[in-house]
Design an enzyme around this catalytic site. Structure first.
Site, PDB file in Angstrom:
ATOM      1  N   HIS A  54       0.840  -1.201   0.000  1.00  0.00           N
ATOM      2  CA  HIS A  54       0.000   0.000   0.000  1.00  0.00           C
ATOM      3  C   HIS A  54       0.875   1.250   0.000  1.00  0.00           C
ATOM      4  O   HIS A  54       2.098   1.168   0.134  1.00  0.00           O
ATOM      5  CB  HIS A  54      -0.985  -0.010   1.166  1.00  0.00           C
ATOM      6  CG  HIS A  54      -0.371   0.004   2.528  1.00  0.00           C
ATOM      7  ND1 HIS A  54       0.392  -1.028   3.030  1.00  0.00           N
ATOM      8  CD2 HIS A  54      -0.410   0.936   3.530  1.00  0.00           C
ATOM      9  CE1 HIS A  54       0.786  -0.748   4.260  1.00  0.00           C
ATOM     10  NE2 HIS A  54       0.318   0.448   4.581  1.00  0.00           N
ATOM     11  N   HIS A  56       1.360   3.903   1.954  1.00  0.00           N
ATOM     12  CA  HIS A  56       1.938   4.622   3.092  1.00  0.00           C
ATOM     13  C   HIS A  56       3.464   4.644   3.003  1.00  0.00           C
ATOM     14  O   HIS A  56       4.090   3.681   2.548  1.00  0.00           O
ATOM     15  CB  HIS A  56       1.476   3.997   4.407  1.00  0.00           C
ATOM     16  CG  HIS A  56       0.019   4.247   4.694  1.00  0.00           C
ATOM     17  ND1 HIS A  56      -0.720   3.479   5.568  1.00  0.00           N
ATOM     18  CD2 HIS A  56      -0.831   5.188   4.211  1.00  0.00           C
ATOM     19  CE1 HIS A  56      -1.961   3.945   5.605  1.00  0.00           C
ATOM     20  NE2 HIS A  56      -2.051   4.973   4.795  1.00  0.00           N
ATOM     21  N   ASP A  58       5.963   4.272   4.949  1.00  0.00           N
ATOM     22  CA  ASP A  58       6.821   3.253   5.559  1.00  0.00           C
ATOM     23  C   ASP A  58       6.732   1.914   4.827  1.00  0.00           C
ATOM     24  O   ASP A  58       7.374   0.938   5.237  1.00  0.00           O
ATOM     25  CB  ASP A  58       6.497   3.083   7.054  1.00  0.00           C
ATOM     26  CG  ASP A  58       5.050   2.733   7.324  1.00  0.00           C
ATOM     27  OD1 ASP A  58       4.163   3.135   6.552  1.00  0.00           O
ATOM     28  OD2 ASP A  58       4.786   2.045   8.344  1.00  0.00           O
ATOM     29  N   HIS A  59       5.979   1.865   3.741  1.00  0.00           N
ATOM     30  CA  HIS A  59       5.913   0.671   2.892  1.00  0.00           C
ATOM     31  C   HIS A  59       6.354   0.982   1.455  1.00  0.00           C
ATOM     32  O   HIS A  59       7.035   0.179   0.838  1.00  0.00           O
ATOM     33  CB  HIS A  59       4.495   0.096   2.912  1.00  0.00           C
ATOM     34  CG  HIS A  59       4.074  -0.381   4.262  1.00  0.00           C
ATOM     35  ND1 HIS A  59       4.148  -1.710   4.647  1.00  0.00           N
ATOM     36  CD2 HIS A  59       3.624   0.294   5.346  1.00  0.00           C
ATOM     37  CE1 HIS A  59       3.749  -1.819   5.909  1.00  0.00           C
ATOM     38  NE2 HIS A  59       3.424  -0.612   6.354  1.00  0.00           N
ATOM     39  N   HIS A 112      -7.645  -0.493   5.226  1.00  0.00           N
ATOM     40  CA  HIS A 112      -6.549   0.340   5.740  1.00  0.00           C
ATOM     41  C   HIS A 112      -6.227   1.420   4.710  1.00  0.00           C
ATOM     42  O   HIS A 112      -6.090   2.599   5.039  1.00  0.00           O
ATOM     43  CB  HIS A 112      -5.340  -0.544   6.032  1.00  0.00           C
ATOM     44  CG  HIS A 112      -4.202   0.168   6.681  1.00  0.00           C
ATOM     45  ND1 HIS A 112      -4.241   0.617   7.977  1.00  0.00           N
ATOM     46  CD2 HIS A 112      -2.974   0.499   6.210  1.00  0.00           C
ATOM     47  CE1 HIS A 112      -3.098   1.203   8.282  1.00  0.00           C
ATOM     48  NE2 HIS A 112      -2.308   1.147   7.221  1.00  0.00           N
ATOM     49  N   ASP A 135      -0.515  -4.041   5.985  1.00  0.00           N
ATOM     50  CA  ASP A 135      -1.189  -3.535   7.178  1.00  0.00           C
ATOM     51  C   ASP A 135      -2.671  -3.893   7.191  1.00  0.00           C
ATOM     52  O   ASP A 135      -3.467  -3.233   7.863  1.00  0.00           O
ATOM     53  CB  ASP A 135      -1.023  -2.015   7.278  1.00  0.00           C
ATOM     54  CG  ASP A 135       0.395  -1.603   7.659  1.00  0.00           C
ATOM     55  OD1 ASP A 135       1.256  -2.493   7.795  1.00  0.00           O
ATOM     56  OD2 ASP A 135       0.639  -0.395   7.796  1.00  0.00           O
ATOM     57  N   HIS A 174       4.300  -5.272  10.236  1.00  0.00           N
ATOM     58  CA  HIS A 174       4.838  -4.683  11.460  1.00  0.00           C
ATOM     59  C   HIS A 174       4.944  -5.726  12.567  1.00  0.00           C
ATOM     60  O   HIS A 174       4.193  -6.703  12.594  1.00  0.00           O
ATOM     61  CB  HIS A 174       3.940  -3.544  11.979  1.00  0.00           C
ATOM     62  CG  HIS A 174       3.917  -2.337  11.110  1.00  0.00           C
ATOM     63  ND1 HIS A 174       4.791  -1.268  11.294  1.00  0.00           N
ATOM     64  CD2 HIS A 174       3.132  -2.008  10.051  1.00  0.00           C
ATOM     65  CE1 HIS A 174       4.527  -0.344  10.378  1.00  0.00           C
ATOM     66  NE2 HIS A 174       3.537  -0.765   9.622  1.00  0.00           N
TER      67      HIS A 174
END
Length: 260
Positions: A54, A56, A58-59, A112, A135, A174
């Site tokens: 996705h 975001h 941090d991905h 998400h 996530d 995570h």
């Protein structure tokens, strides 16, 4: 098929999926691209593609850099998720090959984010499949409903992912497992399997070890968000339908504070 986990940032996991026959690899959510590239080099494999769950940061935040490090690498991401650096947009049901024995099935698992993709990976006969859930599905938990609804998360978790074979290994985005099990006990205080997994997760973390992978079968036994079809779980949270229950459990989790 060989899978390596690569801790990144504060508590993220990136992964390498390696075709041991062809020495080709796919990187899942390479948030720290130099670290992922180094792991590929150390294992003597060539990075062929990136699987982004996705959008975001941090991905997907490492995608532009990994394209510089590995010219020509393909970056896959959900067609409606506006993934940074994406070269190949995917839809639910699309398949991506990694060599001649590994097949990657794209599963649209929205909530998400609206375009979130989970990647279901199968190898040669006799190998347990794996799913990279970003996530959407965590061990004993799920992602916050940032862009979607309880109906969508129920479909993503309990229908799409819940219908995968029980031995499917679950690799999430995570390391949230210990706190997730602490919360899960508040939903199902009499679920002995949750208590056993919490004790195991605490021991893993004390030893500096990861808690991934889980399996779909284990999640169906211990993840409250994947157990909302059970009348007992619905009753415990005062609900009368699976969707109502998953909404209620998420709301409780959003305000829950772990004990020290």
């Amino acid at each position: 098929m060989k899978i390596l986990h690569i801790p990144c940032l504060e508590d993220n996991y990136s992964y390498l999926v390696i075709n041991e026959k062809t020495k080709e690899a796919a990187a899942v959510d390479p948030a720290e691209p130099h670290k992922v590239f180094r792991a590929a080099q150390e294992n003597g494999v060539h990075l062929k593609l990136v699987l982004t769950t996705h959008h975001h940061w941090d991905h997907a935040g490492g995608n532009d850099k990994i394209k510089q490090i590995v010219p020509g690498i393909k970056v896959y991401g959900g067609s409606v998720d506006n993934v940074r650096g994406c070269t190949n947009k995917v839809e639910n049901g699309d398949r991506i090959p990694l060599g001649d024995e590994i097949s990657i099935l794209c599963l649209h698992t929205p909530c998400h984010t609206q375009g979130h993709i989970s990647y279901y990976v199968t190898g040669k006969d006799g190998e347990d499949p794996a799913v990279f859930t970003g996530d959407t599905l965590f061990i004993a938990g799920c992602g916050k409903f940032f862009e979607g609804t309880a109906e969508q998360m129920y479909q993503s978790l309990c229908v799409t992912l819940g219908s995968l074979p029980n031995p499917t290994r679950v690799f999430c985005g995570h390391e949230y497992t210990e706190k997730n099990f602490q919360f899960a006990i508040t939903v199902e205080p009499d679920n002995e399997k949750i208590r056993q997994k919490l004790a195991w997760a605490q021991q893993q973390r004390r030893s500096g070890l990861p808690t991934i992978p889980s399996t779909i079968g284990e999640e169906l036994e211990t993840n409250p968000f994947m157990r909302v079809d059970l009348p007992d779980v619905q009753r415990m949270v005062g609900c009368k339908s699976p969707v109502e229950a998953i909404r209620e459990i998420r709301q409780r989790k959003d305000t829950w504070k772990p004990t020290a």
